[in-house]
Design a protein around this motif. Structure first.
Motif, mmCIF file in Angstrom:
data_model
loop_
_atom_site.group_PDB
_atom_site.id
_atom_site.type_symbol
_atom_site.label_atom_id
_atom_site.label_comp_id
_atom_site.label_asym_id
_atom_site.label_seq_id
_atom_site.Cartn_x
_atom_site.Cartn_y
_atom_site.Cartn_z
ATOM 1 N N UNK A 69 0.839 -1.191 0.000
ATOM 2 C CA UNK A 69 0.000 0.000 0.000
ATOM 3 C C UNK A 69 0.878 1.246 0.000
ATOM 4 N N UNK A 70 0.351 2.326 -0.548
ATOM 5 C CA UNK A 70 1.058 3.601 -0.512
ATOM 6 C C UNK A 70 2.166 3.712 -1.538
ATOM 7 N N UNK A 71 2.082 2.976 -2.631
ATOM 8 C CA UNK A 71 3.103 3.039 -3.679
ATOM 9 C C UNK A 71 2.893 4.323 -4.470
ATOM 10 N N UNK A 72 3.919 5.178 -4.482
ATOM 11 C CA UNK A 72 3.781 6.491 -5.110
ATOM 12 C C UNK A 72 4.656 6.681 -6.336
ATOM 13 N N UNK A 73 5.714 5.898 -6.472
ATOM 14 C CA UNK A 73 6.624 6.094 -7.597
ATOM 15 C C UNK A 73 6.924 4.760 -8.284
#
Length: 121
Positions: free
Chosen positions: A72-76
């Motif tokens: 979760x929280x993958x931004x790049x």
């Protein structure tokens, strides 16, 4: 050992391993009964998160138990590739889209589904 005691043993083992500052691994023996407990992965995840051990430990455990892992929280793209290399099988986060109301998401999914060739539906 009941799952509650296994949680304590895992926490102690993880706390100790977190002080090593190396790539060594820590092992804790569990019984077949503990592996049947549906809360086991949650207990292991909490022990790793509480002690700051890396996600690799979670993905290795999940892989060994043949459980899919969602990061979760993958931004790049770089985060996604690192997590993929560590063994994560699923990803979510801003890299894939911003939070929207469920009604908007359903519209998007219907548009995607409608654009697929019939053979892939």
């Amino acid at each position: 050992m009941p799952i509650r005691e296994a949680h304590s043993a895992l926490n102690l083992a993880c706390q100790e391993a977190a002080t090593w500052g190396t790539d060594q691994v820590v092992s804790v023996n569990l019984s077949p009964v503990q592996f049947k407990n549906t809360n086991l992965l949650h207990v292991v995840t909490l022990a790793l998160v509480d002690t700051g051990l890396p996600a690799r430990a979670i993905t290795e455990l999940s892989s060994s138990l043949m459980i899919k892992t969602t990061a979760e929280g993958v931004e790049t793209p770089e985060q996604m590739e690192l997590l993929r290399a560590e063994g994560c099988s699923h990803f979510q986060g801003f890299l894939y889209g911003r939070p929207v109301p469920a009604s908007e998401r359903l519209i998007t999914l219907r548009q995607i589904d409608g654009a697929r060739p019939a053979a892939t539906k």
